[in-house]
Design a protein around this motif. Structure first.
Motif, PDB file in Angstrom:
ATOM      1  N   ASP A 154      64.439  53.312 107.452  1.00 33.60           N
ATOM      2  CA  ASP A 154      64.378  54.669 106.971  1.00 33.60           C
ATOM      3  C   ASP A 154      65.898  55.508 107.062  1.00 33.60           C
ATOM      4  N   ASN A 155      66.977  55.040 107.640  1.00 35.41           N
ATOM      5  CA  ASN A 155      67.930  55.763 107.604  1.00 35.41           C
ATOM      6  C   ASN A 155      69.313  54.551 107.607  1.00 35.41           C
ATOM      7  N   PRO A 156      69.471  54.033 106.301  1.00 27.18           N
ATOM      8  CA  PRO A 156      70.373  53.125 105.971  1.00 27.18           C
ATOM      9  C   PRO A 156      72.002  53.555 106.230  1.00 27.18           C
ATOM     10  N   ASP A 157      71.982  54.927 106.054  1.00 28.19           N
ATOM     11  CA  ASP A 157      73.292  55.298 105.974  1.00 28.19           C
ATOM     12  C   ASP A 157      74.168  54.998 107.284  1.00 28.19           C
ATOM     13  N   PHE A 177      79.727  58.980  97.617  1.00 25.39           N
ATOM     14  CA  PHE A 177      78.591  59.133  96.519  1.00 25.39           C
ATOM     15  C   PHE A 177      77.458  58.064  97.012  1.00 25.39           C
ATOM     16  N   SER A 178      76.010  58.519  97.068  1.00 24.92           N
ATOM     17  CA  SER A 178      75.065  57.776  97.273  1.00 24.92           C
ATOM     18  C   SER A 178      73.721  58.391  96.396  1.00 24.92           C
ATOM     19  N   TYR A 179      72.763  57.473  96.302  1.00 27.60           N
ATOM     20  CA  TYR A 179      71.935  57.519  95.477  1.00 27.60           C
ATOM     21  C   TYR A 179      70.648  56.584  95.939  1.00 27.60           C
ATOM     22  N   ARG A 180      69.538  57.116  95.858  1.00 25.86           N
ATOM     23  CA  ARG A 180      68.346  56.584  96.397  1.00 25.86           C
ATOM     24  C   ARG A 180      67.166  56.545  95.433  1.00 25.86           C
ATOM     25  N   GLN A 181      66.569  55.490  95.265  1.00 19.21           N
ATOM     26  CA  GLN A 181      65.303  55.550  94.580  1.00 19.21           C
ATOM     27  C   GLN A 181      64.176  54.561  95.054  1.00 19.21           C
ATOM     28  N   GLY A 182      63.208  54.960  95.954  1.00 22.16           N
ATOM     29  CA  GLY A 182      62.304  54.113  96.578  1.00 22.16           C
ATOM     30  C   GLY A 182      63.084  53.327  97.644  1.00 22.16           C
ATOM     31  N   ARG A 183      62.990  52.029  97.475  1.00 22.18           N
ATOM     32  CA  ARG A 183      63.765  51.079  98.605  1.00 22.18           C
ATOM     33  C   ARG A 183      65.100  50.796  97.969  1.00 22.18           C
ATOM     34  N   LEU A 184      65.487  51.115  96.799  1.00 17.93           N
ATOM     35  CA  LEU A 184      66.714  50.730  96.442  1.00 17.93           C
ATOM     36  C   LEU A 184      67.843  51.925  96.731  1.00 17.93           C
ATOM     37  N   VAL A 185      68.913  51.828  97.332  1.00 14.70           N
ATOM     38  CA  VAL A 185      69.885  52.749  97.372  1.00 14.70           C
ATOM     39  C   VAL A 185      71.203  52.189  97.133  1.00 14.70           C
ATOM     40  N   MET A 186      72.198  53.101  96.436  1.00 10.79           N
ATOM     41  CA  MET A 186      73.429  52.796  95.963  1.00 10.79           C
ATOM     42  C   MET A 186      74.404  53.632  96.702  1.00 10.79           C
ATOM     43  N   TYR A 187      75.319  52.858  97.140  1.00 12.31           N
ATOM     44  CA  TYR A 187      76.512  53.609  97.807  1.00 12.31           C
ATOM     45  C   TYR A 187      77.813  53.553  96.838  1.00 12.31           C
ATOM     46  N   GLN A 188      78.639  54.461  96.922  1.00 10.70           N
ATOM     47  CA  GLN A 188      80.085  54.106  96.045  1.00 10.70           C
ATOM     48  C   GLN A 188      81.242  54.783  96.735  1.00 10.70           C
ATOM     49  N   TYR A 189      82.339  54.118  96.974  1.00 10.75           N
ATOM     50  CA  TYR A 189      83.295  54.122  97.418  1.00 10.75           C
ATOM     51  C   TYR A 189      84.534  54.499  96.352  1.00 10.75           C
ATOM     52  N   LYS A 190      85.249  55.467  96.513  1.00 11.40           N
ATOM     53  CA  LYS A 190      86.406  55.649  95.264  1.00 11.40           C
ATOM     54  C   LYS A 190      87.537  54.808  95.809  1.00 11.40           C
ATOM     55  N   GLN A 191      88.235  54.602  94.946  1.00  8.77           N
ATOM     56  CA  GLN A 191      89.610  53.884  95.086  1.00  8.77           C
ATOM     57  C   GLN A 191      90.414  54.748  95.949  1.00  8.77           C
ATOM     58  N   THR A 192      91.269  54.173  96.973  1.00  7.93           N
ATOM     59  CA  THR A 192      91.968  54.829  97.823  1.00  7.93           C
ATOM     60  C   THR A 192      93.445  54.282  97.557  1.00  7.93           C
ATOM     61  N   PRO A 193      94.501  55.253  97.843  1.00  9.38           N
ATOM     62  CA  PRO A 193      95.862  54.809  97.253  1.00  9.38           C
ATOM     63  C   PRO A 193      96.380  53.739  98.212  1.00  9.38           C
TER      64      PRO A 193
END
Length: 553
Positions: A526-529, A537-553
Motif C-alpha cells: 500500500d505504501n511503496p513510497d 515526480f511520481s504517478y500511480r495507476q493501479g499496481r503500477l507506479v512511476m518515480y522520477q528523479y531529476k538530474q542533479t549538478p
C-alpha cells in the motif's frame, strides 16, 4: 459458386478471428513483451545466433521461434500485429497440415475441411494461436513431423520413403531449434505405440536414423555457431531448462498429474460433446482404421508425457489439438449420418456455457454483483456489457445449433467469435494495470523517454519499457527474475540495482542524467513510497507506479 462462397466465408471468419484483433489488444507481460523485445533486439544488433534480452544473454529457449518473430517484425514493423503474427502464421500452417493429414487418412474433403475449422476455433488453439509465445511454432513443427511420418508410411517407393523420413527429421530439427529436446522426444513417444501395434517396429529402426540425420543436418549449423559464440549455452539449456523443468523438485510451474484434464476439456470448447466419442472411436477403430489409432496416439501419448513432467503450463499440450481436431471432425461427420444426439448435446453445452459465463460476468464480476470484491469498477459498465454480451452470443450460437443439430452443428464455430473480437476491450482495468503495462507506458512515454536511466522491478515491466521506448538498456531494480543467469556474466555487472543500494546508486548516477523507476507493486503493498528515496515526480495507476528523479549538478 457455392465453393467460392464458402471459401470466402472461411477467409472472412479467419480474418475476424486471427487477424483483425491482433493490433487492438495490449501486449501481456511477461510472455508477449519478452518475445517482442528479444526479436526487436535481434533485428537491431544483427545477431541471429545468440538471443539477448536487455542486451543480456538469454538462454531459456533456442533460436528458431525468434527467427519467425524476427521476420514478422521485419515485414510488418514495430507493432502488436507483428509481435503476434508469427504465432498466427504458425497456427495457420498447422491448420493446413491438419487438413492434409485428415484428407490422406479418410479421403473425405468435408471431414478434412471441418478438421481445420475445428482446430482453428477450439478455445485453447485460438487463445494461444493469437498470443506471442513459442508454443504455436513448436506445434507447427511437431504436426509437420506427424504428417511426414504418415507420408513415409504411405510412400510407394523406397526413395520417397527416404525423403519422407528426412523431411520428418527436418521438422524435428526445426522443433528442436524452437523449444528444445522435447521436439525429439514427443514424436518418438507418439509413434512408438502405433508402430508396435501395426508391426512396423523393424521399419522404425531401419529408417529412423534418417530422421536423426535430417534433424542434425538442419540444426547443426546453428548449434555449432552458438557453441562458438556462447560456449556455456548447451550446459545451461540442457540441465536447467530441460532436466530441472521436467523432473526435479524445484521445477517451474509445478502442477499435479491431472492438471491437463480440465485444460483439455475447456480447450475443446465449442466442440466438447464430440470429445468422448472421438477418443473412443480412435481406440475402437485401431484395427480397421490405422489412421484413427495413429491420430489417437498423437493425442494421448504426448498428453501423458507432459502430465508426467513436474512443470506444466496449458500451452504445452497445444500440439495435441491438431490430431484431436481430425478425430473430432470424423466423429461429427459420422454422427450426421447416424444420429444427432451428441451434436444436440454439443449445442446444449454451448448454450449452458454461454449463459453461465454471462451470469458470472453480470451477476458476480460486475460492480453491482454479489461477489465481495468485484472484478470490474463502477466506471467499467461498458466492459461488463462487452464481456457479458460476448458470452451471451456464445450461448445464442449454441441455441441456433439446437434448432437442427445435424444441419447446423458446424455453426458452433461462431461461438467464440464475439469473445475473440472484444476480449481486448473487456479486460478489467486492474488486470490491465498489472498484466498489460503497455497502456501505462504508452501514456507516460513522453515523461519516461528523456530519462538517462530507466529501471523496473520486474522483467516483464522492463521488457514492456524496452519495447515501447525502443531501448535495451533498461536496468533491473532489486529483482533479477528470469534474467538472473544473464546478469551473472562479468560484462553485465551494474545492470541489477539492489533495493538496499538504490539510494546510494541514485545519488551517484543522477548526476549523469534523470532517472525513472517503474515498479509493479504486490497486491498487498500500500505504501511503496517508504521503500524508495523521495521522488521529484511520481504517478500511480493501479499496481503500477512511476518515480522520477531529476538530474542533479
Amino acid at each position: 459458386m457455392k465453393i467460392m462462397r464458402n471459401g470466402l466465408l472461411l477467409l472472412v471468419l479467419f480474418a475476424l478471428y486471427y487477424l483483425i484483433p491482433l493490433e487492438f489488444r495490449h501486449l501481456w507481460q511477461p510472455d508477449e513483451t519478452r518475445y517482442a523485445e528479444i526479436s526487436r533486439e535481434m533485428l537491431v544488433n544483427g545477431n541471429w545466433v545468440v538471443p539477448h534480452f536487455f542486451d543480456l544473454r538469454y538462454f531459456e529457449k533456442p533460436i528458431a521461434g525468434y527467427w519467425i518473430n524476427n521476420l514478422s517484425q521485419l515485414i510488418f514493423g514495430h507493432n502488436n500485429f507483428a509481435v503476434r503474427f508469427g504465432s498466427v502464421f504458425s497456427i495457420t500452417l498447422t491448420a493446413l497440415l491438419v487438413y492434409w493429414l485428415t484428407l490422406r487418412v479418410w479421403r473425405d474433403r468435408a471431414t478434412a475441411l471441418m478438421a481445420g475449422v475445428i482446430f482453428l476455433t477450439s478455445l485453447l488453439v485460438y487463445g494461444i494461436g493469437t498470443y506471442a509465445v513459442l508454443d504455436p511454432m513448436i506445434t507447427l513443427w511437431l504436426v509437420a513431423a506427424m504428417c511426414s511420418y504418415w507420408l513415409a508410411v504411405e510412400a510407394p517407393t523406397t526413395g520417397k520413403k527416404v525423403l519422407a523420413w528426412l523431411l520428418m527429421g527436418f521438422a524435428c530439427g526445426m522443433g528442436f531449434m524452437t523449444k528444445g529436446f522435447l521436439a525429439l522426444a514427443v514424436p518418438v513417444v507418439a509413434i512408438l505405440p502405433w508402430a508396435i501395434q501395426q508391426k512396423r517396429f523393424k521399419e522404425l529402426l531401419t529408417f529412423g536414423p534418417l530422421a536423426v540425420v535430417g534433424a542434425a543436418a538442419i540444426s547443426a549449423p546453428w548449434a555449432i555457431a552458438i557453441a562458438r559464440q556462447a560456449p556455456d549455452f548447451w550446459h545451461y539449456f540442457f540441465w536447467v531448462e530441460h532436466i530441472q523443468r521436467f523432473a526435479e523438485a524445484n521445477a517451474q510451474h509445478k502442477a499435479p498429474f491431472w492438471y491437463y484434464l480440465p485444460v483439455l476439456i475447456l480447450g475443446c470448447l465449442p466442440w466438447l460433446a464430440l470429445l468422448p466419442g472421438a477418443l473412443r472411436n480412435g481406440w475402437r477403430d485401431r484395427r480397421e482404421s490405422s489412421g484413427s489409432f495413429y491420430l489417437l496416439c498423437w493425442v494421448v501419448m504426448p498428453l501423458l508425457f507432459f502430465s508426467i513432467a513436474k512443470g506444466k503450463l496449458p500451452t504445452y499440450i497445444l500440439p495435441c489439438f491438431a490430431p484431436l481436431a481430425a478425430l473430432l471432425a470424423r466423429q461429427a461427420m459420422q454422427l450426421m449420418a447416424v444420429n444427432g444426439r451428441a451434436l444436440k448435446v454439443n449445442g446444449w453445452i454451448n448454450l449452458v456455457f454461454g449463459l453461465i459465463c454471462t451470469i458470472v460476468v453480470v451477476g458476480f464480476l460486475a460492480p453491482w454483483g454479489v461477489a465481495k470484491h468485484s472484478v470490474y469498477g463502477h466506471h467499467e459498465v461498458l466492459k461488463v456489457a462487452l464481456a457479458g454480451g460476448a458470452f451471451l452470443l456464445w450461448g445464442i450460437c449454441g441455441l441456433i445449433t439446437l434448432k437442427s443439430p445435424t444441419q447446423r452443428w458446424s455453426w458452433a464455430a461462431l461461438c467464440p467469435l464475439a469473445l475473440a473480437l472484444v476480449v481486448g476491450q473487456a479486460i478489467p482495468d486492474h488486470v490491465m494495470d498489472s498484466k498489460q503495462p503497455q497502456q501505462f507506458i504508452h501514456g507516460m512515454r513522453n515523461e519516461i523517454a528523456p530519462s538517462r536511466f530507466v529501471l523496473a522491478n520486474n522483467p516483464g515491466i522492463a521488457s514492456g519499457l524496452a519495447w515501447e521506448l525502443r531501448r535495451s538498456d533498461i536496468l533491473l531494480y532489486d529483482q533479477p527474475g528470469e534474467v538472473q543467469y544473464g546478469l551473472s556474466y562479468p560484462d553485465a555487472q551494474g545492470r541489477l540495482i539492489k533495493g538496499s543500494d538504490f539510494a546510494q546508486w541514485l545519488e551517484q548516477y543522477r548526476r549523469e542524467g534523470s532517472v525513472t523507476l517503474v515498479m509493479l507493486l504486490s497486491r498487498t503493498e500500500d505504501n511503496p513510497d517508504a521503500d524508495v528515496p523521495k521522488a521529484d515526480f511520481s504517478y500511480r495507476q493501479g499496481r503500477l507506479v512511476m518515480y522520477q528523479y531529476k538530474q542533479t549538478p
